[in-house]
Design a protein around this motif. Sequence first.
Motif, PDB file in Angstrom:
ATOM      1  N   VAL A   1      65.561 -58.514  62.539  1.00 39.25           N
ATOM      2  CA  VAL A   1      65.371 -59.538  61.503  1.00 39.25           C
ATOM      3  C   VAL A   1      63.955 -59.439  60.944  1.00 39.25           C
ATOM      4  O   VAL A   1      62.990 -59.341  61.713  1.00 39.25           O
ATOM      5  CB  VAL A   1      65.630 -60.957  62.061  1.00 39.25           C
ATOM      6  N   VAL A   2      63.848 -59.439  59.623  1.00 40.99           N
ATOM      7  CA  VAL A   2      62.549 -59.381  58.963  1.00 40.99           C
ATOM      8  C   VAL A   2      62.380 -60.670  58.156  1.00 40.99           C
ATOM      9  O   VAL A   2      63.245 -61.009  57.350  1.00 40.99           O
ATOM     10  CB  VAL A   2      62.457 -58.164  58.016  1.00 40.99           C
ATOM     11  N   VAL A   3      61.287 -61.372  58.392  1.00 46.88           N
ATOM     12  CA  VAL A   3      60.995 -62.575  57.617  1.00 46.88           C
ATOM     13  C   VAL A   3      59.883 -62.245  56.630  1.00 46.88           C
ATOM     14  O   VAL A   3      58.830 -61.738  57.029  1.00 46.88           O
ATOM     15  CB  VAL A   3      60.552 -63.738  58.529  1.00 46.88           C
ATOM     16  N   VAL A   4      60.148 -62.484  55.365  1.00 46.61           N
ATOM     17  CA  VAL A   4      59.152 -62.204  54.324  1.00 46.61           C
ATOM     18  C   VAL A   4      58.697 -63.531  53.729  1.00 46.61           C
ATOM     19  O   VAL A   4      59.520 -64.387  53.383  1.00 46.61           O
ATOM     20  CB  VAL A   4      59.748 -61.271  53.244  1.00 46.61           C
ATOM     21  N   ARG A   5      57.397 -63.708  53.652  1.00 51.26           N
ATOM     22  CA  ARG A   5      56.831 -64.951  53.106  1.00 51.26           C
ATOM     23  C   ARG A   5      57.163 -65.086  51.617  1.00 51.26           C
ATOM     24  O   ARG A   5      57.485 -64.098  50.965  1.00 51.26           O
ATOM     25  CB  ARG A   5      55.304 -64.941  53.269  1.00 51.26           C
ATOM     26  N   PRO A   6      57.038 -66.261  51.092  1.00 49.56           N
ATOM     27  CA  PRO A   6      57.336 -66.460  49.665  1.00 49.56           C
ATOM     28  C   PRO A   6      56.493 -65.565  48.746  1.00 49.56           C
ATOM     29  O   PRO A   6      56.927 -65.226  47.649  1.00 49.56           O
ATOM     30  CB  PRO A   6      56.999 -67.935  49.444  1.00 49.56           C
ATOM     31  N   ASP A   7      55.302 -65.159  49.198  1.00 48.16           N
ATOM     32  CA  ASP A   7      54.481 -64.297  48.342  1.00 48.16           C
ATOM     33  C   ASP A   7      54.741 -62.816  48.592  1.00 48.16           C
ATOM     34  O   ASP A   7      54.013 -61.968  48.099  1.00 48.16           O
ATOM     35  CB  ASP A   7      52.987 -64.621  48.485  1.00 48.16           C
ATOM     36  N   GLY A   8      55.776 -62.487  49.333  1.00 47.28           N
ATOM     37  CA  GLY A   8      56.196 -61.091  49.450  1.00 47.28           C
ATOM     38  C   GLY A   8      55.652 -60.371  50.664  1.00 47.28           C
ATOM     39  O   GLY A   8      55.997 -59.217  50.905  1.00 47.28           O
ATOM     40  N   TYR A   9      54.787 -61.022  51.448  1.00 51.14           N
ATOM     41  CA  TYR A   9      54.247 -60.364  52.630  1.00 51.14           C
ATOM     42  C   TYR A   9      55.156 -60.564  53.833  1.00 51.14           C
ATOM     43  O   TYR A   9      55.764 -61.624  53.988  1.00 51.14           O
ATOM     44  CB  TYR A   9      52.860 -60.924  52.960  1.00 51.14           C
ATOM     45  N   VAL A  10      55.234 -59.530  54.672  1.00 49.69           N
ATOM     46  CA  VAL A  10      56.030 -59.641  55.885  1.00 49.69           C
ATOM     47  C   VAL A  10      55.385 -60.666  56.814  1.00 49.69           C
ATOM     48  O   VAL A  10      54.176 -60.624  57.053  1.00 49.69           O
ATOM     49  CB  VAL A  10      56.135 -58.272  56.596  1.00 49.69           C
ATOM     50  N   GLY A  11      56.181 -61.603  57.299  1.00 47.81           N
ATOM     51  CA  GLY A  11      55.685 -62.615  58.218  1.00 47.81           C
ATOM     52  C   GLY A  11      55.902 -62.207  59.661  1.00 47.81           C
ATOM     53  O   GLY A  11      54.997 -62.255  60.482  1.00 47.81           O
ATOM     54  N   ILE A  12      57.118 -61.781  59.952  1.00 50.28           N
ATOM     55  CA  ILE A  12      57.448 -61.437  61.334  1.00 50.28           C
ATOM     56  C   ILE A  12      58.652 -60.484  61.327  1.00 50.28           C
ATOM     57  O   ILE A  12      59.498 -60.550  60.433  1.00 50.28           O
ATOM     58  CB  ILE A  12      57.743 -62.715  62.170  1.00 50.28           C
ATOM     59  N   VAL A  13      58.686 -59.594  62.306  1.00 53.39           N
ATOM     60  CA  VAL A  13      59.841 -58.710  62.503  1.00 53.39           C
ATOM     61  C   VAL A  13      60.301 -58.912  63.934  1.00 53.39           C
ATOM     62  O   VAL A  13      59.482 -58.866  64.850  1.00 53.39           O
ATOM     63  CB  VAL A  13      59.445 -57.227  62.299  1.00 53.39           C
ATOM     64  N   THR A  14      61.599 -59.176  64.119  1.00 54.75           N
ATOM     65  CA  THR A  14      62.090 -59.355  65.495  1.00 54.75           C
ATOM     66  C   THR A  14      63.346 -58.510  65.720  1.00 54.75           C
ATOM     67  O   THR A  14      63.986 -58.079  64.759  1.00 54.75           O
ATOM     68  CB  THR A  14      62.473 -60.818  65.806  1.00 54.75           C
ATOM     69  N   SER A  15      63.681 -58.322  66.958  1.00 55.86           N
ATOM     70  CA  SER A  15      64.956 -57.681  67.310  1.00 55.86           C
ATOM     71  C   SER A  15      66.087 -58.664  67.031  1.00 55.86           C
ATOM     72  O   SER A  15      65.865 -59.873  66.897  1.00 55.86           O
ATOM     73  CB  SER A  15      64.982 -57.332  68.794  1.00 55.86           C
ATOM     74  N   LEU A  16      67.285 -58.140  66.924  1.00 57.32           N
ATOM     75  CA  LEU A  16      68.478 -58.985  66.807  1.00 57.32           C
ATOM     76  C   LEU A  16      69.223 -58.865  68.130  1.00 57.32           C
ATOM     77  O   LEU A  16      69.713 -57.776  68.466  1.00 57.32           O
ATOM     78  CB  LEU A  16      69.334 -58.506  65.635  1.00 57.32           C
ATOM     79  N   VAL A  17      69.255 -59.952  68.877  1.00 60.74           N
ATOM     80  CA  VAL A  17      69.850 -59.878  70.216  1.00 60.74           C
ATOM     81  C   VAL A  17      70.881 -60.979  70.415  1.00 60.74           C
ATOM     82  O   VAL A  17      70.877 -61.984  69.715  1.00 60.74           O
ATOM     83  CB  VAL A  17      68.768 -60.010  71.325  1.00 60.74           C
ATOM     84  N   GLU A  18      71.740 -60.781  71.391  1.00 66.42           N
ATOM     85  CA  GLU A  18      72.695 -61.829  71.748  1.00 66.42           C
ATOM     86  C   GLU A  18      71.954 -62.960  72.444  1.00 66.42           C
ATOM     87  O   GLU A  18      70.881 -62.755  73.003  1.00 66.42           O
ATOM     88  CB  GLU A  18      73.804 -61.238  72.639  1.00 66.42           C
ATOM     89  N   GLY A  19      72.519 -64.161  72.384  1.00 66.41           N
ATOM     90  CA  GLY A  19      71.846 -65.312  72.997  1.00 66.41           C
ATOM     91  C   GLY A  19      70.884 -65.964  72.023  1.00 66.41           C
ATOM     92  O   GLY A  19      71.068 -65.892  70.812  1.00 66.41           O
TER      93      GLY A  19
END
Lengths: 595, 595
Positions: A551-569
């Motif tokens: 999962v990639v979260v991009v801030r409203p101004d276009g910058y990457v905020g956080i990148v996480t794995s996609l996991v169960e649970g």
Amino acid sequence: MGDQPSSTPNSLYYDIVIVGAGPVGLMLSTCLARLGYKIKHIDNRAEPTPTGRADGIQPRSLDLLRNMGLKSAIMENKPARVYEVAFWDPDGSNGVVRTGTWASCPAFIDARYPFTTLLHQGLIERVFISDLEKNGVEIQRPWKITGFKSDEKENPEYPVEVSFEHTDGTSRETVRAKYLFGGEGARSFVREQLGIGITHKDPIAHVWGVMDGVVKTNFPDIRMKCTIHSAHGSIMVIPREKNMVRLYIQIASSTDPDWSPRKTATAEEVQASAKRILQPYSIEWETLEWYSVYPIGQGISDRYTLDHRVFLGGDACHTHSPKAGQGMNTAFLDAQNLAWKIHAVEAGFAKRELLRTYEPERKEVAENLLSFDNKYAKLFSQRLPAATEVQAASKHTNGHLEDNEFIKTFKEAHPAQSRLIHPKGAKLRTGRLMANADVTRVVDANIVHLEQEIPWNGSFRIYIFAGKPSVTSRALKDFAFQLGGKRSLFFTICTIFAAARNEIEISRDLPGLLSRYRDLVYADDRWDRRVPDAAAAAHAKMGVDEEKGGVVVVRPDGYVGIVTSLVEGTGTIDALNAYFDAFCVKKTADSRAQL
Amino acid sequence: MGDQPSSTPNSLYYDIVIVGAGPVGLMLSTCLARLGYKIKHIDNRAEPTPTGRADGIQPRSLDLLRNMGLKSAIMENKPARVYEVAFWDPDGSNGVVRTGTWASCPAFIDARYPFTTLLHQGLIERVFISDLEKNGVEIQRPWKITGFKSDEKENPEYPVEVSFEHTDGTSRETVRAKYLFGGEGARSFVREQLGIGITHKDPIAHVWGVMDGVVKTNFPDIRMKCTIHSAHGSIMVIPREKNMVRLYIQIASSTDPDWSPRKTATAEEVQASAKRILQPYSIEWETLEWYSVYPIGQGISDRYTLDHRVFLGGDACHTHSPKAGQGMNTAFLDAQNLAWKIHAVEAGFAKRELLRTYEPERKEVAENLLSFDNKYAKLFSQRLPAATEVQAASKHTNGHLEDNEFIKTFKEAHPAQSRLIHPKGAKLRTGRLMANADVTRVVDANIVHLEQEIPWNGSFRIYIFAGKPSVTSRALKDFAFQLGGKRSLFFTICTIFAAARNEIEISRDLPGLLSRYRDLVYADDRWDRRVPDAAAAAHAKMGVDEEKGGVVVVRPDGYVGIVTSLVEGTGTIDALNAYFDAFCVKKTADSRAQL
């Protein structure tokens, strides 16, 4: 938004007063107007910039303007495009000779539009102004600010009082606002009133002459950006729209023995100088549209804000030589940074403390810009900058000045700790832009640019790279369940499967909430030259696992905020919560995010 | 142009009278207006098409509109884009199931824009009308043609007399013109007056219902083009701009036992029918923008012209089912074909006989179109067209219907014979479009689309693929010398070297005339996925020798005219002369072309 105490007249209360209708003020105004905020925007000029001034839009800014739906209006003006910079040096006798060329946006930067777009500031301003009009905002001009004060204790909701007058002195006005923004350029009244000083990064000051016009010449690179050194002085050439050319000539430097910041030169003198420098080529002016001489010192404003109610941005905060072509671009990003934070706070999504991140984030960018400009300007004025030198000077900034912006400030302020955050292999970095990627939209099989699919709307963009449907089915269901059933204006969610379009069935493969964003579901099935062997190019370009996703979260101004794995649970939602809880109003640690 | 006997009033003499402001009339008008011709253009409708009607722009037409500078105005309307066609068939019980999808523009066609652009005809018409206004042409409406005659003996310069009246009968007008064009659609007054018959290619006629609107549905492919067969009948779905959908339903066929061309159905009946066909999915209409029922028979006009002064084009010449989505595109090309030929003749470049090629060229295209439509329509109405069947039906037309168009007609009319013409390896074929290719423009290092670099201007485009400068230096000099020193409005010349941009020095590498087109000199130095191993991708895509080069002549309407080798001596110019001499006024056999 735009609420005010019901006992007071409507016209005297604004969400924000913006002073100055140059790039920074217009970008801020445009963003906030689209989100419905009530804006008072004034400018002390009777009309938009008629000629000259800043004119370079860098690739990253063009992406941003495109994301706001403004690119085609800008391109309608048929701007010049700079793909390469040519270097000319003394030829040993009396003339100049090309010694090299260098890509304006080198191939290692994966830009959709690998060029600088050049057209005069007034045309860019008009694109914003016409967009503002659609949202009911008109620039009040020629009006100037005459005073302001800010006191949250006196009026917690509208702490700022601002006074203006018509430049002819015939009318006066005083209003109250939640915020005041000074985007008036280097001679900012707001900054001066606040007594905020300027720190000069480089003690060397310069006097520049700049000239726009149509020329007749046999100089072969007249439609390229050129840095020309000769025994007779130095010139920088910039192509412009409508077959025009801009010439920058350094008239004086504080390193000269006879230095005076008041040193000047007439247009005729600059033209005569250009003729000498360009030998053995000839140059004549068919038209001269604009000529100006101005002293430039490199400086950064000591503060960007008084009390997180009164803010500064753009040239009011950073002045430098015009040559790196970054001034307007930095201004755009100052404005975008402030716009989404004001929105997040005013709409009750984020804590008011979020506004404290504006100054450190944008000041660091300005520091990088000045450091780049400094090296570049030195090369320019000290003569003989080989292509390799420029390359070295811009190495750690990539000509984009985005490095490290967010990394220190936002990361340090962030307690988010999880083994899922920034998993091994992730190529995206916090504070950088998301990589671009072609994907196929599932509902209509259109091939689209993923990074442009969510238009600028003030929300965080959550890109669920969902890997192989058979592998991530459970993880997706868990994630969707934890997201809950509510849509939020602060999040726009899209899902990208590492599968061919015709293998994806939205009603089958997407759980609950996610399937409601059916127009934002994509197949990562387009080949990309940058990752020729990848089965799922978009996943690969982000550095996300092609099977398990992320999962990639991009801030409203276009910058990457956080990148996480996609996991169960609950792991994925826990990681996102850790990120958002740092600045969001609502505590979401119960693994049911308020998305 | 626009000259007339000085003794007669200006307002009564026109270069051309165009009847009908649909796609064919507007394209013709736009082309000729840009070249300065004096045009009387009437239409019997009070305003442009308000809703419905033709709406598909194929990739080839989009290239053409882009070349005319009209693409961005069309795209501003945010049309739908069809990349894939989905096939739905009975699921064995009572519903339908997707049985396959097929690319709208398959990958083997190297299109810049591999999709069909869908928006309603009125929006397209307005783009042309606004361009016409810039050139001083206004559509006179609502006016209708009431009569005409053509007699070259009576008036050799303005042989055509045309009468009109306001549709309310209040005003009348009679003018003289050099040409009359009937682009009034299937019920053409001009065609009927000329007594030109229609040959029906397929005896089967149909009655169609067509419906535009916004729907609410859980049918997953509602934003795709779909061919749906069910136990309850068949439907074709076409996505539209503004979230609309078009449905085509066949109401009756002359193969039905109770066939009547007057058979009709109400909108409600069609909607009820659509609901049954789409089971198990639901569909409801939120808005209904347009609904129409019309009988369609496949037919081609027996002649396209009376005397090469009075011409027909578009739907006046060919009617067919709407489903291949080719009607408007064929109309555009009818108009372009006629436009450049009228211009070449009127400006004294070509012999009047050139106009005789309009009918055979365009009629053959219409024959191909009907043959494609015929197979497609049969598949549609006979149920169960598997994706593979459609593929087979369209195989020899590539969905573009360009095959063989020019080959027989123009080639047969051409005595040009030379071992240099269509050299071994050449991939371009006469009567086909030039391949697209990215190249780098030398003067400003811009990466551009070669096939779009010469905007539509009524001239022949001469692409000199100049191979390696060291190899072709002599051949280029010879060719340039033989071209002579004169520029001609009938030729635009560009030069493409198989070399990196920074290795090309225009003043050194381009002789005489060619160096004057300095803005049209390119480096073939961009990698292309279609020819991954080529050192010079544009040369390779055209099938031109990467070292020795070659010359490609493209007609004003975008079709390849001739491909020759580039050789030292007079061979290349001799080959070009052989091509042009067949229809040009001036004899150029002395190896000094009148270019």
